[in-house]
Design a protein around this motif. Structure first.
Motif, PDB file in Angstrom:
ATOM      1  N   THR A 261       0.829  -1.200   0.000  1.00  0.00           N
ATOM      2  CA  THR A 261       0.000   0.000   0.000  1.00  0.00           C
ATOM      3  C   THR A 261       0.867   1.255   0.000  1.00  0.00           C
ATOM      4  OG1 THR A 261      -1.783  -1.158   1.174  1.00  0.00           O
ATOM      5  CG2 THR A 261      -1.802   1.242   1.245  1.00  0.00           C
ATOM      6  N   ILE A 262       1.860   1.277   0.897  1.00  0.00           N
ATOM      7  CA  ILE A 262       2.773   2.429   0.951  1.00  0.00           C
ATOM      8  C   ILE A 262       3.555   2.549  -0.355  1.00  0.00           C
ATOM      9  CG2 ILE A 262       4.800   3.376   2.111  1.00  0.00           C
ATOM     10  CD1 ILE A 262       3.815   2.000   4.683  1.00  0.00           C
ATOM     11  N   ALA A 263       4.063   1.418  -0.839  1.00  0.00           N
ATOM     12  CA  ALA A 263       4.868   1.434  -2.067  1.00  0.00           C
ATOM     13  C   ALA A 263       4.050   1.910  -3.267  1.00  0.00           C
ATOM     14  CB  ALA A 263       5.434   0.050  -2.335  1.00  0.00           C
ATOM     15  N   SER A 264       2.774   1.540  -3.310  1.00  0.00           N
ATOM     16  CA  SER A 264       1.944   1.954  -4.440  1.00  0.00           C
ATOM     17  C   SER A 264       1.731   3.465  -4.451  1.00  0.00           C
ATOM     18  CB  SER A 264       0.597   1.223  -4.392  1.00  0.00           C
ATOM     19  OG  SER A 264      -0.209   1.657  -3.309  1.00  0.00           O
ATOM     20  N   ILE A 265       1.613   4.069  -3.268  1.00  0.00           N
ATOM     21  CA  ILE A 265       1.490   5.526  -3.183  1.00  0.00           C
ATOM     22  C   ILE A 265       2.788   6.182  -3.633  1.00  0.00           C
ATOM     23  CG2 ILE A 265       1.101   7.485  -1.643  1.00  0.00           C
ATOM     24  CD1 ILE A 265      -0.593   5.609   0.098  1.00  0.00           C
ATOM     25  N   ILE A 266       3.903   5.652  -3.165  1.00  0.00           N
ATOM     26  CA  ILE A 266       5.211   6.167  -3.582  1.00  0.00           C
ATOM     27  C   ILE A 266       5.340   6.095  -5.099  1.00  0.00           C
ATOM     28  CG2 ILE A 266       7.693   5.778  -3.470  1.00  0.00           C
ATOM     29  CD1 ILE A 266       7.246   4.649  -0.632  1.00  0.00           C
ATOM     30  N   TYR A 277      12.488   7.592  -1.898  1.00  0.00           N
ATOM     31  CA  TYR A 277      12.826   7.411  -0.496  1.00  0.00           C
ATOM     32  C   TYR A 277      12.416   8.633   0.334  1.00  0.00           C
ATOM     33  CZ  TYR A 277      15.327   3.419  -2.337  1.00  0.00           C
ATOM     34  OH  TYR A 277      15.626   2.231  -2.964  1.00  0.00           O
ATOM     35  N   LYS A 278      12.401   9.810  -0.268  1.00  0.00           N
ATOM     36  CA  LYS A 278      11.930  11.010   0.430  1.00  0.00           C
ATOM     37  C   LYS A 278      10.412  10.984   0.599  1.00  0.00           C
ATOM     38  CE  LYS A 278      15.641  14.139  -1.062  1.00  0.00           C
ATOM     39  NZ  LYS A 278      15.943  15.418  -1.779  1.00  0.00           N
ATOM     40  N   VAL A 279       9.700  10.576  -0.453  1.00  0.00           N
ATOM     41  CA  VAL A 279       8.249  10.460  -0.339  1.00  0.00           C
ATOM     42  C   VAL A 279       7.886   9.436   0.734  1.00  0.00           C
ATOM     43  CG1 VAL A 279       6.149   9.733  -1.535  1.00  0.00           C
ATOM     44  CG2 VAL A 279       7.793  11.207  -2.703  1.00  0.00           C
ATOM     45  N   GLY A 335      -4.480   8.007   8.329  1.00  0.00           N
ATOM     46  CA  GLY A 335      -3.838   6.722   8.141  1.00  0.00           C
ATOM     47  C   GLY A 335      -3.754   6.310   6.686  1.00  0.00           C
ATOM     48  N   LEU A 336      -3.327   5.079   6.472  1.00  0.00           N
ATOM     49  CA  LEU A 336      -3.205   4.549   5.119  1.00  0.00           C
ATOM     50  C   LEU A 336      -4.572   4.223   4.535  1.00  0.00           C
ATOM     51  CD1 LEU A 336      -0.226   2.057   5.634  1.00  0.00           C
ATOM     52  CD2 LEU A 336      -0.161   4.223   4.366  1.00  0.00           C
ATOM     53  N   ALA A 351      11.873   1.452  -1.119  1.00  0.00           N
ATOM     54  CA  ALA A 351      11.719   2.761  -0.471  1.00  0.00           C
ATOM     55  C   ALA A 351      10.709   2.706   0.664  1.00  0.00           C
ATOM     56  CB  ALA A 351      11.296   3.803  -1.501  1.00  0.00           C
ATOM     57  N   ALA A 352       9.662   1.912   0.493  1.00  0.00           N
ATOM     58  CA  ALA A 352       8.664   1.784   1.558  1.00  0.00           C
ATOM     59  C   ALA A 352       9.275   1.187   2.821  1.00  0.00           C
ATOM     60  CB  ALA A 352       7.502   0.925   1.079  1.00  0.00           C
ATOM     61  N   MET A 353      10.258   0.326   2.645  1.00  0.00           N
ATOM     62  CA  MET A 353      10.921  -0.304   3.791  1.00  0.00           C
ATOM     63  C   MET A 353      12.084   0.524   4.323  1.00  0.00           C
ATOM     64  SD  MET A 353       9.673  -3.116   4.971  1.00  0.00           S
ATOM     65  CE  MET A 353      11.076  -3.924   5.770  1.00  0.00           C
TER      66      MET A 353
END
Length: 401
Positions: A261-266, A277-279, A335-336, A351-353
């Motif tokens: 989920t986080i990676a898809s937003i990035i 990585y900044k996002v 939240g997410l 980047a999410a990790m």
């Protein structure tokens, strides 16, 4: 981008004329005033020479000054003097390999952009302009084609019309596509009916995915399958590739859906890989429990647009997208979102990790052509960056704003 752009104040003082105005013909050399541009190109070129010379004198006439002016105002100087770079590569420059996907219904305009994005042609309009200039209206067949980088537009057309360059039973999925966008490409590339793929994704649990959908799980990559491969086997291959990427990034099995989920937003928000990585850090900072500025709201346009199916190719969100009460709208809900919004690639997952270190709470891409993005940690600084974005958009109204 974090935070929706807000209307700039209307009582701001009139800006002083700048060197940009001088080269653009909006200002004169007398206190950088507001003399209108010359009425014809010849006078404009003469004015450009005068402007260039005056700037050198004003800044001291040093050798370094010429370098500064050229590197800062190269585009304006080229435009004034008629020194534009060629729009197409020269014959004989082609090198390497480039994979290009032609979708059903694609015409010269979209294909021209696709070729540029793949590094085949030099400018986004070169291929389309060539078709117009030569009066050609070819038929393009969907599929994945193997071309080269740095080709002339004529050579690219010849390659697309050569059946030997079409890769059979292959599909190329770029990063950031949704499931709905991915399935037609898979069907076109493999020859498997779209209905088979729609049936194959109906039950994510058969692929070991404990989620309501496979959004985020169809890894973006180039795939080639045997002719007798089924739709279910294609989907399993893509899910397995996603699992491999998650494992490489060190994602615990219990956290896979959250990280996707986080990676898809990035993937949908960042332009340059270093900004991924900044996002990621912005997301973490905005989710932090002690954050008293955003109170856990991500306020990402990509999630709001996904929530109502708004995909018009622009970065700006409609009022409906920003206010609709759906579980993906991070302007409304803290939240997410409840799940991924697209299929992320290796870099986005990593980047999410592993977010960069930094205090940023906001970011905005101020140049959609170059991907230049400004990261800030106060709302006032963010608004200044938004003004920068608005100014760029006013000068480039057809560039996806």
């Amino acid at each position: 981008m974090a935070e929706p752009p807000k209307q700039a104040p209307t009582n701001a003082p009139a800006p002083r004329e700048t060197l940009d105005d001088l080269f653009a013909g909006k200002g004169s050399t007398e206190d950088f005033g507001s003399t209108p541009p010359p009425p014809n190109r010849r006078r404009r070129r003469i004015g450009g020479w005068i402007a260039f010379g005056v700037v050198l004198v004003l800044l001291g006439g040093l050798a370094g000054t010429g370098y500064y002016v050229w590197t800062t105002y190269e585009e304006q100087i080229r435009d004034v003097m008629g020194w534009q770079e060629p729009a197409d590569y020269e014959p004989g420059m082609a090198t390497g390999e480039a994979l290009v996907t032609i979708s059903t219904g694609d015409t010269g305009g979209p294909i021209s952009q696709t070729l540029y994005d793949a590094g085949v042609t030099k400018t986004p309009d070169a291929f389309y302009d060539m078709l117009v200039d030569t009066g050609q209206n070819p038929t393009f067949y969907p599929g994945v084609y193997q071309l080269q980088q740095m080709m002339t537009s004529e050579a690219a057309l010849e390659a697309l019309e050569n059946p030997e360059n079409k890769l059979e039973n292959s599909a190329l999925l770029p990063e950031g596509l949704t499931v709905d966008q991915s399935l037609p490409l898979l069907a076109e590339g493999t020859g498997i009916p779209l209905e088979d793929f729609e049936a194959a994704i109906a039950d994510p649990s058969q692929y070991g995915v404990s989620a309501d959908s496979l959004e985020g799980w169809l890894f973006p990559a180039m795939y080639t399958f045997d002719p007798d491969t089924s739709a279910t086997e294609v989907i399993q291959t893509m899910v397995d590739r996603t699992v491999a990427s998650l494992d490489t990034a060190g994602v615990p099995e219990a956290d896979r859906e959250e990280i996707l989920t986080i990676a898809s937003i990035i993937q949908r928000e960042a332009r340059e890989e270093e900004d991924f990585y900044k996002v990621s850090r912005v997301i973490q900072n905005r989710l932090a429990p002690d954050n008293q500025e955003t109170f856990g709201r991500l306020e990402m346009d990509s999630t709001a647009q996904y929530g109502i199916g708004e995909d018009d190719g622009t970065v700006s969100s409609s009022e409906e997208a920003l206010t609709d009460d759906n579980p993906w709208n991070t302007y409304v809900h803290p939240g997410l979102p409840i799940g991924p919004i697209a299929n992320p690639g290796d870099v986005a997952i990593d980047a999410a990790m592993h977010p960069a270190e930094g205090p940023w709470l906001y970011f905005v891409t101020v140049n959609l052509d170059t991907g230049e993005t400004v990261f800030t940690n106060t709302y006032a600084d963010h608004l200044a960056a938004v003004d920068q974005w608005r100014a760029w958009c006013s000068e480039n109204p057809d560039s996806g704003c």
